[in-house]
Design a protein around this motif. Structure first.
Motif, PDB file in Angstrom:
ATOM      1  N   LEU A  88      29.027   7.665  58.628  1.00  0.00           N
ATOM      2  CA  LEU A  88      28.419   6.814  57.613  1.00  0.00           C
ATOM      3  C   LEU A  88      27.445   7.620  56.761  1.00  0.00           C
ATOM      4  CD1 LEU A  88      27.480   3.631  59.697  1.00  0.00           C
ATOM      5  CD2 LEU A  88      29.467   3.913  58.204  1.00  0.00           C
ATOM      6  N   LEU A  89      27.322   7.238  55.508  1.00  0.00           N
ATOM      7  CA  LEU A  89      26.267   7.732  54.629  1.00  0.00           C
ATOM      8  C   LEU A  89      25.372   6.547  54.309  1.00  0.00           C
ATOM      9  CD1 LEU A  89      28.387   9.959  52.227  1.00  0.00           C
ATOM     10  CD2 LEU A  89      26.768  10.766  53.942  1.00  0.00           C
ATOM     11  N   ILE A  90      24.110   6.637  54.703  1.00  0.00           N
ATOM     12  CA  ILE A  90      23.186   5.515  54.577  1.00  0.00           C
ATOM     13  C   ILE A  90      22.127   5.843  53.536  1.00  0.00           C
ATOM     14  CG2 ILE A  90      21.578   4.013  55.793  1.00  0.00           C
ATOM     15  CD1 ILE A  90      23.047   4.751  58.385  1.00  0.00           C
ATOM     16  N   SER A  91      21.961   4.931  52.594  1.00  0.00           N
ATOM     17  CA  SER A  91      21.059   5.124  51.460  1.00  0.00           C
ATOM     18  C   SER A  91      20.106   3.945  51.373  1.00  0.00           C
ATOM     19  CB  SER A  91      21.905   5.227  50.177  1.00  0.00           C
ATOM     20  OG  SER A  91      21.146   4.992  49.020  1.00  0.00           O
ATOM     21  N   THR A  92      18.794   4.224  51.332  1.00  0.00           N
ATOM     22  CA  THR A  92      17.815   3.153  51.135  1.00  0.00           C
ATOM     23  C   THR A  92      16.658   3.683  50.290  1.00  0.00           C
ATOM     24  OG1 THR A  92      16.607   1.341  52.209  1.00  0.00           O
ATOM     25  CG2 THR A  92      16.478   3.522  53.254  1.00  0.00           C
ATOM     26  N   LYS A  93      15.689   2.817  50.011  1.00  0.00           N
ATOM     27  CA  LYS A  93      14.707   3.156  48.977  1.00  0.00           C
ATOM     28  C   LYS A  93      13.269   2.851  49.382  1.00  0.00           C
ATOM     29  CE  LYS A  93      18.204   1.746  45.617  1.00  0.00           C
ATOM     30  NZ  LYS A  93      18.999   0.891  46.535  1.00  0.00           N
ATOM     31  N   PHE A  94      12.393   3.724  48.892  1.00  0.00           N
ATOM     32  CA  PHE A  94      10.948   3.498  48.937  1.00  0.00           C
ATOM     33  C   PHE A  94      10.571   2.770  47.648  1.00  0.00           C
ATOM     34  CE2 PHE A  94       6.871   4.973  47.226  1.00  0.00           C
ATOM     35  CZ  PHE A  94       5.998   4.550  48.223  1.00  0.00           C
ATOM     36  N   LEU A 118      17.543  -0.363  60.139  1.00  0.00           N
ATOM     37  CA  LEU A 118      18.904   0.125  59.943  1.00  0.00           C
ATOM     38  C   LEU A 118      19.542   0.666  61.215  1.00  0.00           C
ATOM     39  CD1 LEU A 118      18.316   1.922  56.537  1.00  0.00           C
ATOM     40  CD2 LEU A 118      19.854  -0.015  56.903  1.00  0.00           C
ATOM     41  N   GLY A 119      18.741   0.892  62.241  1.00  0.00           N
ATOM     42  CA  GLY A 119      19.287   1.397  63.495  1.00  0.00           C
ATOM     43  C   GLY A 119      19.670   2.857  63.440  1.00  0.00           C
ATOM     44  N   THR A 120      18.862   3.667  62.758  1.00  0.00           N
ATOM     45  CA  THR A 120      19.154   5.086  62.622  1.00  0.00           C
ATOM     46  C   THR A 120      17.859   5.883  62.663  1.00  0.00           C
ATOM     47  OG1 THR A 120      20.190   6.756  61.194  1.00  0.00           O
ATOM     48  CG2 THR A 120      19.074   4.930  60.101  1.00  0.00           C
ATOM     49  N   ASP A 121      17.955   7.153  63.026  1.00  0.00           N
ATOM     50  CA  ASP A 121      16.776   8.017  63.056  1.00  0.00           C
ATOM     51  C   ASP A 121      16.541   8.725  61.725  1.00  0.00           C
ATOM     52  OD1 ASP A 121      16.262   7.420  65.721  1.00  0.00           O
ATOM     53  OD2 ASP A 121      17.574   9.041  66.439  1.00  0.00           O
ATOM     54  N   SER A 122      17.547   8.698  60.859  1.00  0.00           N
ATOM     55  CA  SER A 122      17.435   9.388  59.576  1.00  0.00           C
ATOM     56  C   SER A 122      18.327   8.678  58.560  1.00  0.00           C
ATOM     57  CB  SER A 122      17.858  10.859  59.711  1.00  0.00           C
ATOM     58  OG  SER A 122      19.229  10.937  60.077  1.00  0.00           O
ATOM     59  N   VAL A 123      18.105   8.967  57.290  1.00  0.00           N
ATOM     60  CA  VAL A 123      18.978   8.420  56.254  1.00  0.00           C
ATOM     61  C   VAL A 123      19.514   9.570  55.413  1.00  0.00           C
ATOM     62  CG1 VAL A 123      17.822   6.184  56.181  1.00  0.00           C
ATOM     63  CG2 VAL A 123      17.081   8.002  54.616  1.00  0.00           C
ATOM     64  N   ASP A 124      20.657   9.345  54.826  1.00  0.00           N
ATOM     65  CA  ASP A 124      21.312  10.402  54.062  1.00  0.00           C
ATOM     66  C   ASP A 124      20.747  10.531  52.657  1.00  0.00           C
ATOM     67  OD1 ASP A 124      23.552  11.226  55.993  1.00  0.00           O
ATOM     68  OD2 ASP A 124      23.686   9.048  55.953  1.00  0.00           O
ATOM     69  N   LEU A 125      20.343   9.422  52.080  1.00  0.00           N
ATOM     70  CA  LEU A 125      19.678   9.427  50.782  1.00  0.00           C
ATOM     71  C   LEU A 125      18.485   8.485  50.828  1.00  0.00           C
ATOM     72  CD1 LEU A 125      22.639   9.334  48.200  1.00  0.00           C
ATOM     73  CD2 LEU A 125      20.887  11.123  48.390  1.00  0.00           C
ATOM     74  N   TYR A 126      17.343   8.974  50.349  1.00  0.00           N
ATOM     75  CA  TYR A 126      16.143   8.148  50.269  1.00  0.00           C
ATOM     76  C   TYR A 126      15.606   8.278  48.849  1.00  0.00           C
ATOM     77  CZ  TYR A 126      12.063   5.663  52.112  1.00  0.00           C
ATOM     78  OH  TYR A 126      11.082   4.722  52.372  1.00  0.00           O
ATOM     79  N   TRP A 127      15.416   7.133  48.225  1.00  0.00           N
ATOM     80  CA  TRP A 127      15.071   7.091  46.810  1.00  0.00           C
ATOM     81  C   TRP A 127      13.655   6.581  46.593  1.00  0.00           C
ATOM     82  CZ3 TRP A 127      19.546   7.797  43.621  1.00  0.00           C
ATOM     83  CH2 TRP A 127      20.783   7.673  44.272  1.00  0.00           C
TER      84      TRP A 127
END
Length: 327
Positions: A88-94, A118-127
């Motif tokens: 998966l590639l997970i993308s979320t935002k500040f 999100l149930g993850t230790d890291s995200v692939d994109l953070y905006w």
């Protein structure tokens, strides 16, 4: 040398799937789109996407004040029971407007909260979601990039001058912008006219195009006789201009018939032809299947020119109140 060259995510899919409409409450899908999705409906959408090899999911902390991330997180947790995290590639935002003003590390704090939902230790994109307090937050993304908590950094709703300022700031720390996410559609090409698409192409930056379907107004499913759902934010924005869009959406359907496609798929294919990565709201399995099929459509130069000419002739400006001037 770019210290992130080995860790920035390789964005392979031609289409990203958005979950703004999965949230509820303030800035959620029920208020903005008039949607009320059940857990079963979201699971069906997610599973069809996995089967279609669409694995890039986009959300934000502010969508439904965390409820979109929570809903997506439920599907991610289920998926990761039998799949690797890198499937998966997970993308979320500040979102600056909801940052903790009392914290010394508001970006890291919001990321931690998002990761938990999100149930993850890291995200692939953070905006950074918008240019509020422009460049105030940029330095706080650097340690998150270098630690691997985020694989790539992006800016959303920024104009060209703002994008360059943030990118120059990151460069001093050996980092760079990986992606830009702006409103871009047949009806709103400000990022193209302002040179943002050219800048992204020249600098290896992926341009995410959101609102490609203008919240359904360019899907071919709505017209004066069948308007968008009353009581929703999108109905207030678009129902009054549906008559002006009729000639354009009719042409989209006619072009679609040549490609065994519908109007929505033509809008998506146009955005891909312009060198962007369309971000499509995913509320029904058919939306996902249609989006996946749209990635294979190749429009002719003449078809693209016709679409753009008719779009300009609508006289409709869909610039959002939240968006800065791009030029």
């Amino acid at each position: 040398m770019n210290t992130l060259s080995k860790t920035a995510p390789k964005i392979a899919p031609k289409i990203a799937l958005g979950t703004w409409s999965w949230g509820a409450g303030f800035a959620g899908g029920d208020q903005v789109f008039g949607n009320h999705l059940s857990d079963a409906q979201m699971q069906a959408v997610f599973d069809v996407a996995v089967q279609a090899d669409l694995n890039l999911w986009d959300t934000a902390a502010v969508y439904g004040m965390g409820s979109s991330e929570t809903a997506l997180g439920a599907q991610i947790r289920r998926h990761l029971q039998s799949h690797r995290r890198d499937s998966l590639l997970i993308s979320t935002k500040f979102t600056p407007q909801i940052a903790d003003a009392q914290s010394a590390t508001p970006v890291a704090d919001m990321l931690a909260q998002s990761c938990e939902r999100l149930g993850t230790d890291s995200v692939d994109l953070y905006w950074v979601h918008n240019p509020t307090d422009l460049n105030r937050w940029t330095s706080q993304f650097v340690p998150l990039l270098k630690s691997g908590k985020i694989k790539g950094f992006g800016v959303s709703n920024h104009n060209l001058e703002q994008i360059k300022l943030v990118n120059d700031t990151l460069a001093k720390a050996g980092c760079r912008i990986a992606a830009v996410q702006n409103h871009y559609s047949l009806l709103y090409r400000a990022s193209e006219h302002a040179g943002i698409l050219d800048y992204c192409q020249a600098n290896g930056i992926t341009f995410f195009a959101y609102m490609v379907l203008e919240q359904g107004a360019l899907s071919g499913r709505y017209n004066s006789q069948n308007p968008l759902p009353e009581g929703s934010g999108r109905a207030e924005s678009y129902n009054k201009v549906l008559p002006q869009l009729q000639t354009l959406t009719d042409a989209m359907q006619q072009i679609g018939a040549r490609h065994q496609a519908n109007a929505a798929q033509i809008a998506i294919a146009w955005a891909i032809a312009k060198g962007t990565l369309p971000l499509i709201g995913a509320t029904k399995p058919q939306h996902v299947s249609d989006a996946a099929a749209a990635a294979a459509i190749v429009l002719t130069t003449e078809e693209i020119a016709t679409l753009e000419r008719l779009a300009e002739q609508t006289g409709v400006d869909t610039k959002g109140a939240w968006e800065p001037e791009m030029a």
